[in-house]
Design a protein around this motif. Structure first.
Motif, short mmCIF file in Angstrom:
data_model
loop_
_atom_site.label_atom_id
_atom_site.label_comp_id
_atom_site.label_asym_id
_atom_site.label_seq_id
_atom_site.Cartn_x
_atom_site.Cartn_y
_atom_site.Cartn_z
N THR A 172 -55.58 -47.36 0.48
CA THR A 172 -56.58 -45.89 0.49
C THR A 172 -56.74 -45.96 -1.23
OG1 THR A 172 -55.37 -44.92 2.25
CG2 THR A 172 -56.76 -43.65 0.68
N LEU A 183 -69.67 -48.44 0.06
CA LEU A 183 -69.85 -46.97 0.73
C LEU A 183 -71.10 -46.43 0.31
CD1 LEU A 183 -68.02 -44.56 -1.38
CD2 LEU A 183 -66.81 -46.81 -1.01
N GLU A 197 -61.33 -43.65 0.12
CA GLU A 197 -61.83 -44.68 1.16
C GLU A 197 -60.74 -45.63 1.38
OE1 GLU A 197 -64.76 -45.53 3.04
OE2 GLU A 197 -65.47 -43.37 2.34
N PHE A 199 -64.80 -39.63 -4.34
CA PHE A 199 -64.54 -40.35 -2.90
C PHE A 199 -63.37 -40.58 -2.66
CE2 PHE A 199 -65.54 -43.53 -6.16
CZ PHE A 199 -64.54 -44.35 -5.81
#
Length: 175
Positions: free
Chosen positions: A59, A21, A90, A88
């Motif tokens: 997650t 990412l 993701e 973050f």
């Protein structure tokens, strides 16, 4: 002659998933810090704070903590350090993952670039790789020796070599 067997428990990698990412954020210097004239060094580290498994995915919630060493021309010049965090969240796909399993997630910083927008504002860009793995405990039956009996006694030779096992350590970093 009969083989002596023993069960050995070990962890076996069952499944793994990886995602890359891009994180980007503008960072304002605190009022207590002097202005930036040039950036000398930047460093970053990924901290995984929460892992929530679900069906076929996990997650991951965490943050990229970074620190910047910069040169200043105020008060005769010198080096200053500032730091910040970019949060973050993701989702990593892990085919076959069940919600009851607990994956182990690690994060690495592949690239970190800090640029100057102006003397009070920095641009932080980073590429982070998150890797999730699921291990299962498996048992294997292995031969450990030979039991001699009857007429064949003395005909079999066994070579034993001592092996030092690596100590397993679990290090947990608090971020």
């Amino acid at each position: 002659m009969e083989l002596l067997k023993q069960y050995v428990r070990m962890n076996r990698l069952e499944r793994t998933g990886e995602i890359q990412l891009s994180l980007e954020e503008d960072f304002n210097l605190p009022d207590t810090k002097p202005d930036v004239s040039s950036i000398c060094l930047e460093n970053g580290e990924v901290f995984v704070e929460e892992v929530r498994p679900a069906a076929d995915a996990v997650t991951v919630k965490g943050k990229l903590a970074f620190s910047v060493l910069y040169d200043t021309r105020e008060n005769g010049g010198g080096l200053e350090r500032t730091e910040g965090k970019i949060p973050f969240e993701e989702k990593i796909n892990l085919e076959g993952l069940m919600a009851t399993e607990e994956p182990f997630v690690t994060g690495t910083v592949d690239d970190l670039t800090v640029g100057m927008i102006n003397s009070r504002k920095l641009s932080v860009q980073s590429v982070v790789t998150l890797r999730a793995t699921v291990d299962v405990i498996s048992e294997e039956e292995l031969p450990v020796g030979v039991a001699e009996s009857g007429e064949l006694q003395g005909d079999a030779q066994v070579r034993q070599v001592p092996i030092d096992f690596t100590k397993a350590c679990l290090c947990k970093i608090y971020g």
